[in-house]
Scaffold this motif. Sequence first.
Motif, PDB file in Angstrom:
ATOM      1  N   ALA A  45       0.673  -1.006   0.148  1.00  0.00           N
ATOM      2  CA  ALA A  45       0.194   0.086   0.636  1.00  0.00           C
ATOM      3  C   ALA A  45       0.526   1.481  -0.117  1.00  0.00           C
ATOM      4  O   ALA A  45       2.095   0.965   0.493  1.00  0.00           O
ATOM      5  N   GLU A  46      -0.032   2.254  -0.863  1.00  0.00           N
ATOM      6  CA  GLU A  46       1.160   3.146  -0.752  1.00  0.00           C
ATOM      7  C   GLU A  46      -0.234   4.541  -0.277  1.00  0.00           C
ATOM      8  O   GLU A  46      -0.866   4.536  -0.877  1.00  0.00           O
ATOM      9  N   ARG A  47       0.361   5.636   0.395  1.00  0.00           N
ATOM     10  CA  ARG A  47      -0.540   6.329   1.013  1.00  0.00           C
ATOM     11  C   ARG A  47      -1.641   5.929   0.859  1.00  0.00           C
ATOM     12  O   ARG A  47      -2.929   6.659   1.046  1.00  0.00           O
ATOM     13  N   GLY A  48      -2.313   4.739   1.909  1.00  0.00           N
ATOM     14  CA  GLY A  48      -3.522   4.432   1.789  1.00  0.00           C
ATOM     15  C   GLY A  48      -4.427   3.776   0.761  1.00  0.00           C
ATOM     16  O   GLY A  48      -5.522   3.312   1.030  1.00  0.00           O
ATOM     17  N   LYS A  49      -3.400   3.586   0.178  1.00  0.00           N
ATOM     18  CA  LYS A  49      -4.144   2.677  -0.971  1.00  0.00           C
ATOM     19  C   LYS A  49      -3.207   1.546  -1.251  1.00  0.00           C
ATOM     20  O   LYS A  49      -2.356   1.357  -1.539  1.00  0.00           O
ATOM     21  N   THR A  50      -4.398   0.541  -2.053  1.00  0.00           N
ATOM     22  CA  THR A  50      -3.070  -0.551  -3.063  1.00  0.00           C
ATOM     23  C   THR A  50      -3.989  -0.843  -4.314  1.00  0.00           C
ATOM     24  O   THR A  50      -5.077  -0.661  -4.796  1.00  0.00           O
ATOM     25  N   ASP A  51      -3.246  -1.736  -4.428  1.00  0.00           N
ATOM     26  CA  ASP A  51      -3.774  -2.827  -5.854  1.00  0.00           C
ATOM     27  C   ASP A  51      -4.097  -4.043  -5.788  1.00  0.00           C
ATOM     28  O   ASP A  51      -3.051  -4.297  -5.008  1.00  0.00           O
ATOM     29  N   MET A  52      -5.793  -4.360  -5.942  1.00  0.00           N
ATOM     30  CA  MET A  52      -5.908  -5.763  -5.919  1.00  0.00           C
ATOM     31  C   MET A  52      -5.612  -6.613  -7.298  1.00  0.00           C
ATOM     32  O   MET A  52      -6.893  -6.393  -7.963  1.00  0.00           O
ATOM     33  N   THR A  53      -4.746  -7.571  -7.228  1.00  0.00           N
ATOM     34  CA  THR A  53      -5.297  -8.561  -8.423  1.00  0.00           C
ATOM     35  C   THR A  53      -5.310  -9.459  -8.581  1.00  0.00           C
ATOM     36  O   THR A  53      -5.281 -10.299  -7.522  1.00  0.00           O
TER      37      THR A  53
END
Length: 414
Positions: A302-310
């Motif tokens: 996560a970066e700055r409270g956001k993440t990517d999900m695949t």
Amino acid sequence: MSRLVMKFGGTSVATPDRIRRAAKRVAREVANGHEVIVIVSAMAGKTNELVGWVNEISPFYDAREYDAVVSSGEAVTAGLMALTLQEMEIPARSWQGWQVPLLTNGAHSAARIEEIPTAYLDERFAQGMKVAVVAGFQGVSPEGRITTLGRGGSDTTAVAFAAAFDAVRCDIYTDVDGVYTTDPRITSKARKLDRIAFEEMLELASLGAKVLQTRSVELAMRFGVKVRVLSSFGDYDETAGTLVCAEDEIVESNVVNGVAYSREEAKMTLLGVEDRPGIAAAIFGPLSEAGVNVDMIVQNIAERGKTDMTFSCPVDEVGRARKALEGSRDSGDIGYAELLADTEVAKVSVVGIGMRSHAGVAARMFEALKDENVNIKVITTSEIKISVLIDRKYMELAVQSLHDAFGLETAGSN
Ligand code: ADP
Ligand code: ASP
Ligand code: MG
């Protein structure tokens, strides 16, 4: 008297002539003193045609009606097989799943077998019937509606009958003469295995080797059913085909024993997902409820409270997945910036029980793919397998190069 289960796949019952050829094998087993339960698939291509019609009329179909339609292919071949045997003066009768009855749960299109009562067919055999022909792939739900067992489900019908009727063996007749180190249609270097352990066969099947349905291998393993995979075209021989058996019945084994692939995969990515406890449950819960079979999952840092999900899923479930995720976003259960779908990917896996005790398999696999310039998009591992997601256009190349890299053409080479 001993019982034998013989299952004939779609290519083995594709025409009246082939049904006659299959019936001759059944006749030989009757002459050998067996009472035979024959499980038939639909004629080759029939189920695809039926599924196509359902999709054309109703893309988000009612699974009860899907089952009503797609179960019909097996009804035809069961009747034709019984008629063929009767023409050969062998006492035979056909049954559809609901008539036996093969009892399943209510999970339409992917039903699980719950029980096969044996008393009725036992009585018929006792009265002199020699062959019970049963339509594969289908059963009946607690509500009394026809269910199907998922694509390739006739294999599971066959193993379940072998377990229920205490058969000496379950012979699966198909269009290849056994289980190979990889799909012989992808490389002529594929080598037929005389024996394969249940655990390896289970992994190969679940990773895409459609020679046996995964659930059939699970059942065989649980009930100790001896399964033999063999061709209905070649010459008959007592030792023909591949025996699927317990690990301790195999003398020599490679570290890697097979390469499997699954062509119709998709990779879906949610960009800018909020990174908070419960987010995975909020994403994957609704996907599961929508009947999406999620396979690989990767969550980025996560970066700055956001993440990517695949995650990956079968390509024909992308529409369903999109609908479920957009629904969750609209109802405020999840938030994301963008939803990307790559529908041009495939999964390639190497499998071997020897991996439990040998290191370096992953490195060797990645090296082989690097040499062919194949980019890896997602990786997952378990105790006895390593899978990668790659561009679909490189799938054949990847399977061939991995087969070469692990020397699978020759027994005992890795
Ligand atoms: P059936 O109609 O008899 O059930 P399937 O098409 O379901 O036959 O399964 C047989 C096919 O499985 C073969 O034609 C072959 O292309 C494919 N296959 C994939 N992997 C393997 C493997 N490791 N060994 C043998 N066959 C395989
Ligand atoms: N006819 C069904 C299918 O094509 C079941 C089977 O052949 O095992 O999936
Ligand atoms: Mg099959």
